[in-house]
Design an enzyme around this catalytic site. Structure first.
Site, PDB file in Angstrom:
ATOM      1  CB  SER A  53       6.818   4.243  -4.289  1.00  0.00           C
ATOM      2  OG  SER A  53       6.907   3.033  -5.006  1.00  0.00           O
ATOM      3  CB  THR A 185       9.857   0.653  -0.673  1.00  0.00           C
ATOM      4  OG1 THR A 185      10.059   1.844   0.062  1.00  0.00           O
ATOM      5  CG2 THR A 185      11.159  -0.093  -0.791  1.00  0.00           C
ATOM      6  CB  THR A 203      12.470   3.384  -1.641  1.00  0.00           C
ATOM      7  OG1 THR A 203      11.300   4.134  -1.318  1.00  0.00           O
ATOM      8  CG2 THR A 203      13.612   3.885  -0.770  1.00  0.00           C
ATOM      9  NE  ARG A 213      12.835   9.016   5.882  1.00  0.00           N
ATOM     10  CZ  ARG A 213      12.339   7.920   5.327  1.00  0.00           C
ATOM     11  NH1 ARG A 213      12.593   7.638   4.066  1.00  0.00           N
ATOM     12  NH2 ARG A 213      11.586   7.110   6.021  1.00  0.00           N
ATOM     13  CB  THR A 236       7.195  -1.420   1.595  1.00  0.00           C
ATOM     14  OG1 THR A 236       6.017  -2.089   2.022  1.00  0.00           O
ATOM     15  CG2 THR A 236       7.847  -2.212   0.489  1.00  0.00           C
ATOM     16  N   GLY A 237       7.204   0.703   3.878  1.00  0.00           N
ATOM     17  CA  GLY A 237       6.449   1.405   4.917  1.00  0.00           C
ATOM     18  C   GLY A 237       7.321   2.448   5.571  1.00  0.00           C
TER      19      GLY A 237
END
Ligand code: ASP
Length: 327
Positions: A53, A185, A203, A213, A236-237
């Site tokens: 990640s 991340t 990340t 992106r 994170t997410g």
């Protein structure tokens, strides 16, 4: 006049920050700064090829390229630096720190960030590992697609980016939850002996993303924020969620307005829930206050985070707090 060192160093991190936290805590014990500690911790995670990640070995975008994002913030001064969509260079957190210290800007992206890395004397290096590329190829095959197709990636990025949520896994005890490694991340927050706060986030972004992106991690206020006066927070997410409601800065603002750490985190989760995230789109937050209190929050159950203070033997896992069921 510098303050006399007197405060117990504290760190909090996302679950994948164990090795980085242990090394950075040693630095804090020796009187190192919170800023150096969070940068060191991130670099250790970025260099780990097993962490898909972050950094080297991160999962690629839909076109099979690894694009890295990172940011760092100094809670003493609110100075910050960030890079996004960097290809072909490692240690994005080091680049973010140099942006903060050497440029009159806070965020440098893509070609500019790569040029900056070259000017700093960094050698270009492919960030893709065989394991990460194999995951990318598998993902295409799973969807009945030919790996490496060129051309229109719009539908592809949407189709490939269907993550598995922690929520979908049902009621699994926290210690048995495996991280969904198509998202992820690393977050580090630190307080040093002088009581200064700093935060760092790095990340490779959401796997199979559309090229170019950028998520929340390099967006100050969305995925990262630190202010000595009130606290620090990082996420994170699914970055699109944190960008839409400025999650990290919101939590700090709630602290500034007088909320407790727990109430501020819950309020930040309510902001996220208002967005009605679709299945698989979750958000995790770690936070710290100037007095060294720490907490983790998550929009889906069973998430964990790491915390440690200088008198502990090593990082410990704790469960993230969610909104009460009835809300
Ligand atoms: N927040 C990161 C991003 O959206 C990815 C993650 O943490 O899963 O780029």
């Amino acid at each position: 006049m510098s303050k006399t060192p007197s405060v117990l160093p504290v760190m909090v991190a996302s679950e994948n920050g164990r090795a980085g936290m242990s090394a950075a805590m040693e630095l804090l014990r020796q009187g190192g700064s919170a800023l150096d500690a969070v940068e060191l911790a991130c670099r250790i995670t970025e260099d780990d090829p097993e962490d898909h990640s972050v950094g080297y070995g991160g999962l690629p975008n839909a076109a099979g390229e690894v694009e890295l994002d990172a940011s760092i913030m100094d809670g003493r001064t609110l100075q910050t630096g960030a890079v996004a969509a960097v290809m072909g260079y490692g240690s994005p957190i080091m680049l973010a720190r140099r942006v903060m210290e050497q440029l009159p800007h806070v965020l440098i992206v893509g070609r500019g960030a790569e040029r900056f890395a070259a000017e700093l004397g960094r050698q270009p290096a492919d960030q893709r590992t065989e394991a990460a590329l194999a995951r990318w190829r598998e993902r295409f095959v799973e969807h009945g697609l030919t790996p490496g197709v060129d051309g229109d990636l719009r539908g592809l990025a949407r189709q490939l980016a269907v993550p598995v949520t922690l929520r979908d896994r049902g009621p699994v005890p926290a210690q048995e939850v495996k991280r969904d490694d198509t998202q992820g991340t690393v977050n580090f927050l630190a307080r040093d002996q002088r009581g200064d706060l700093a935060s760092a986030v790095s990340t490779s972004g959401v796997a199979w993303k559309y090229p170019g992106r950028v998520g929340d991690s390099p967006i100050i206020g969305a995925g990262n924020y630190a202010d000595n006066r009130y606290g620090a927070a990082a996420c994170t997410g699914r970055g699109e969620l944190a960008i839409r409601v400025s999650t990290a800065r919101s939590l700090i603002l709630y602290l500034k307005m007088g909320m407790s750490l727990i109430d501020a985190g819950l309020e930040a989760l309510r902001d996220l829930v208002f967005l009605q995230p679709t299945s698989g789109h979750y958000m995790n937050i770690v936070a710290m206050t100037p007095d060294g209190a720490v907490a983790g929050f998550a929009s889906a159950p069973h998430g964990v985070y790491l915390h440690m203070h200088a008198e502990m033997d090593g990082p410990q896992l704790a469960e993230r707090i969610c909104l009460p069921e009835q809300e």
